[in-house]
Design an enzyme around this catalytic site. Structure first.
Site: not given
Length: 384
Positions: A149, A230, A97-98, A227, A270
């Site tokens: 991205e 949450s 990730d990233h 992304h 994500n």
């Protein structure tokens, strides 16, 4: 079984459900993510962020992690996923990730990751294309999936900082897919990194739908990623604060909106913050229930760090006294075992809920199994 992430996203795309992707920062977290996906017969995507690799490499001040730290950590995370996932009946992908640059992506691939993200979103378009294409060339030769991205998400997560967002232009997204050969694309459409996403955030689902429509029109086989997604369960925030925490202004993305966008072109969602919150609450509860643990040699320092950092909910801040357990899964005594148990329970609570909500339960058989070597041959034949 370990597979390239593309195989898992292909199943989600064709069967119209969302695939959650969950960040892990310790061996016991990886174990818990795999176990709960097995329980629900769901495909699994585990993620190690670029700086999470630094932490798993032993760098407790992970913001300053070196490439060597990240190489060591990538191997540690991959070793944990292989330990619990190689003989698993469900398909599992391990995704970076990233990733900040080519070196970070190479370190992850060499460590055993089956997918990587290269984040060039803050670069000018042409530079982002050039960097992403460079990673695609390296990764695809090894059968590894690549996520790019386009557009900038607001918020803070590890080294990703942005005070404002720039929504992804659908036409630019199509151009990006064509010029890079990337498998998946993270877009900016209203989500935000971190726990403070703002109250009543509204996602611009029409952006995802427009990109997906254009991809279908152009014959582009690719996948869209959300992304900063949450949900920040308010009951967990309230429970942390009832245990002495000081978390304020913490709001996530409404879960019904995430389910809705999964039918508008978003294939991968994500999640990191939710897990951090649940794990932190569980550790606070453990020490509240058993006061004797506060003075134990092996775990007492964890309690001290929890008390010292009441407004923090990133478990990496609290787990530094047991780095051998974090990095390698070694459990020296019953006290550390209890810490691991409460971490695993927090992971399962959050991840299990989202597997059900996103609709990936029972979908493991929908994934067509493929090895990295087989995928590399496929890319070669397609000239990608």
């Amino acid at each position: 079984m370990l597979v390239p992430m593309r195989a898992i996203l292909d199943a989600a795309d064709k069967n119209d459900y969302a695939q959650g992707a969950f960040n892990v920062n310790a061996v016991c977290q990886a174990k818990a993510v795999i176990n709960v996906h097995e329980m629900f017969r769901s495909p699994a995507i585990l993620q190690g962020a670029d700086l999470a690799n630094g932490f798993m490499g032993g760098r407790t001040d992970f913001a300053n992690a070196t490439l060597e730290d990240k190489k060591a950590g990538a191997k540690n995370i991959a070793d944990a996923v292989k330990k619990y996932g190689t003989d698993s009946p469900i398909p599992i992908a391990l995704h970076l990730d990233h990733g900040r640059n080519l070196d970070s992506c190479v370190a992850a691939i060499e460590g055993g990751y089956t997918s990587v993200m290269i984040d060039g979103s803050t670069l000018p378009f042409d530079e982002n294309v050039e960097l992403t294409r460079e990673v695609v060339k390296y990764a695809h030769a090894r059968g590894v999936t690549v996520e790019g991205e386009l557009g900038v998400l607001a918020g803070v997560e590890d080294h990703v900082f942005a005070s404002t967002s720039t929504y992804t232009n659908p036409l630019r997204a199509i151009d990006f897919f064509k010029k890079t050969g990337v498998d998946a694309l993270a877009i900016s459409y209203g989500t935000m990194h971190g726990a403070n996403k703002g109250k009543d955030t509204v996602l611009r689902k029409e952006i995802a739908a427009a990109i997906k429509e254009c991809m279908m029109h152009e014959g582009i086989e690719g996948y869209l990623v959300s992304h900063g997604s949450s949900t920040v369960p308010q009951y967990i925030v309230e429970e942390i604060n009832a245990l002495g925490g000081e978390i304020t202004n913490a709001y996530g993305i409404n879960i019904d909106q995430l389910v809705e966008v999964s039918h508008c072109g978003i294939n991968k969602i994500n999640v990191d913050t939710d897990i951090r919150l649940a794990v932190t609450r569980n550790m606070k509860e453990l020490f509240a229930r058993d006061a004797a643990l506060k003075n134990r040699a092996s775990v007492g320092q964890i309690y001290e760090l929890l008390e010292k950092n009441k407004a923090v909910f990133d478990p990496r801040v609290f787990l530094t006294p047991i780095m051998d357990t974090v990095m390698y899964g070694n459990v020296p005594n019953d006290d550390v075992a209890r810490i691991c148990e409460c971490i695993e329970a927090g992971v399962k609570e959050v991840v299990g809920t989202l597997i059900v909500k996103f609709g990936s339960f029972g979908r493991a058989p929908k994934v067509v199994p493929v090895t990295l070597d087989e995928m590399a041959e496929r890319y070669k034949k397609e000239g990608i």
